[in-house]
Design an enzyme around this catalytic site. Structure first.
Site, mmCIF file in Angstrom:
data_model
loop_
_atom_site.group_PDB
_atom_site.id
_atom_site.type_symbol
_atom_site.label_atom_id
_atom_site.label_comp_id
_atom_site.label_asym_id
_atom_site.label_seq_id
_atom_site.Cartn_x
_atom_site.Cartn_y
_atom_site.Cartn_z
ATOM 1 N N TYR A 209 0.966 -1.141 0.015
ATOM 2 C CA TYR A 209 0.010 0.038 0.071
ATOM 3 C C TYR A 209 1.013 1.283 -0.110
ATOM 4 O O TYR A 209 0.732 2.214 -0.699
ATOM 5 C CB TYR A 209 -0.870 -0.079 1.340
ATOM 6 C CG TYR A 209 -1.845 1.330 1.220
ATOM 7 C CD1 TYR A 209 -3.202 1.259 0.473
ATOM 8 C CD2 TYR A 209 -1.778 2.268 2.042
ATOM 9 C CE1 TYR A 209 -3.895 2.260 0.455
ATOM 10 C CE2 TYR A 209 -2.538 3.548 2.194
ATOM 11 C CZ TYR A 209 -3.646 3.444 1.548
ATOM 12 O OH TYR A 209 -4.565 4.335 1.386
ATOM 13 N N LYS A 213 1.241 4.279 -3.100
ATOM 14 C CA LYS A 213 0.822 5.798 -2.895
ATOM 15 C C LYS A 213 2.066 6.687 -3.006
ATOM 16 O O LYS A 213 2.087 7.594 -3.646
ATOM 17 C CB LYS A 213 0.378 5.847 -1.478
ATOM 18 C CG LYS A 213 -1.064 5.299 -0.938
ATOM 19 C CD LYS A 213 -2.125 5.446 -2.185
ATOM 20 C CE LYS A 213 -3.361 4.820 -1.750
ATOM 21 N NZ LYS A 213 -4.403 5.063 -2.925
#
Length: 308
Positions: A209, A213
């Site tokens: 994750y 990002k």
């Protein structure tokens, strides 16, 4: 001034009346037009959470039409129908489409539908995102989960941006009336990615994750750089904890999450999805016409450091 009541009449002293001040009326167009939107939008990830709130906010702020896209077609169709009751533009149109952000043909079909029905795309907001399958240390990260998260969050953002730019660069700039400022050219389009505070930081046990990002941050800047000649603006918002299904899942997996938020977040609570949507609206609006390649940090003050 004489006032009558059940117990008789009495006179209001003059000094009391002199203290009453009526506020001056605020001309709506003079003060608010730069905070509204005036064209057509496409919102990806609009079946719920932040994406749905972004679409609802754009509808209430004057959008002429919105295409709702999501992998959950029933959810996105319901959201599109609901938006009609929120729209402030009397000619507002709402459409919905099933979307797979990892499939270039699906992404292109969504953009083609918007052009067919609306004639142009003035605002594109990407609110698609997934979390890791399980919280594990870096060295125990499953390779297939890393690929899945990066495929959706990073490559999906790339494919969506690429398709939006191809439409926007060939259309005429949008002209809007800004009250006393007259008619102004606000560019060929605005792209906004809903990213994360993890674009500039990290948390334990979420390597895929966090990596996705960080990739979105670079993608936003690279896209903004190459779109400067086309007068297309590309920005992102980077929220921390936001009350969405993903946050609820965070709380389920890590029951201490609400306590962490209360301790670290400036407002002692997770943000609401509509608060993130308000920043997306700003980046689409004429008020942000000179902003591109920027990230709006909505991290509740976490990255400035702890309170001592």
């Amino acid at each position: 001034m004489v006032v009558s009541g059940l117990s008789g009449s009495f006179r209001v002293p003059t000094f009391a009346r002199s203290r009453v001040r009526r506020p001056s009326p605020i001309p709506y167009r003079e003060n608010m037009e730069q905070s509204r939107v005036h064209g057509f939008a496409v919102v990806a990830g609009a079946a719920g959470g932040i994406g749905m709130e972004v679409a609802f906010t754009l509808a209430s702020a004057g959008a002429r039409g919105i295409l709702f896209g999501d992998t959950n077609y029933d959810g996105v169709a319901n959201a599109a129908r609901e938006s009609k009751s929120l729209a402030s533009n009397p000619t507002y149109q709402a459409l919905s489409v099933k979307l797979n952000v990892t499939d270039p043909s699906s992404v292109k079909a969504m953009m083609d539908l918007a052009v067919k029905e609306f004639g142009r795309i003035d605002y594109f907001v990407n609110a698609v995102g997934v979390d890791v399958a399980e919280y594990v240390p870096f060295e125990e990260t499953a390779d297939d989960d890393y690929d899945r998260v990066l495929e959706i969050n990073a490559k999906g953002s790339y494919l969506l941006s690429k398709a939006a730019v191809k439409v926007m660069k060939d259309q005429e700039p949008l002209q809007v009336h800004l009250g006393r400022h007259g008619i102004r050219d606000v560019g060929r389009g605005a792209i906004v990615h809903v990213c994360s505070a993890m674009a500039v930081g990290a948390v334990p046990w979420k390597a895929p994750y966090v990596a996705s990002k960080h990739a979105m941050l670079g993608l936003t800047r690279a896209c903004a750089m190459d779109c400067k000649p086309y007068d297309i603006r590309v920005n992102q918002v980077c929220p921390a904890w936001t009350k969405t299904p993903m946050y609820e899942e965070d709380c389920r997996r890590s029951p201490l999450t609400p306590q962490v938020v209360e301790r670290l977040a400036a407002r002692k609570r997770p943000m609401e999805a509509y608060e993130v949507a308000a920043s997306c609206l700003y980046l689409c609006s004429p008020g942000a016409v000179s902003i591109t390649g920027t990230s709006i940090m909505m991290d509740c003050g976490v990255t400035i450091g702890p309170v001592l």
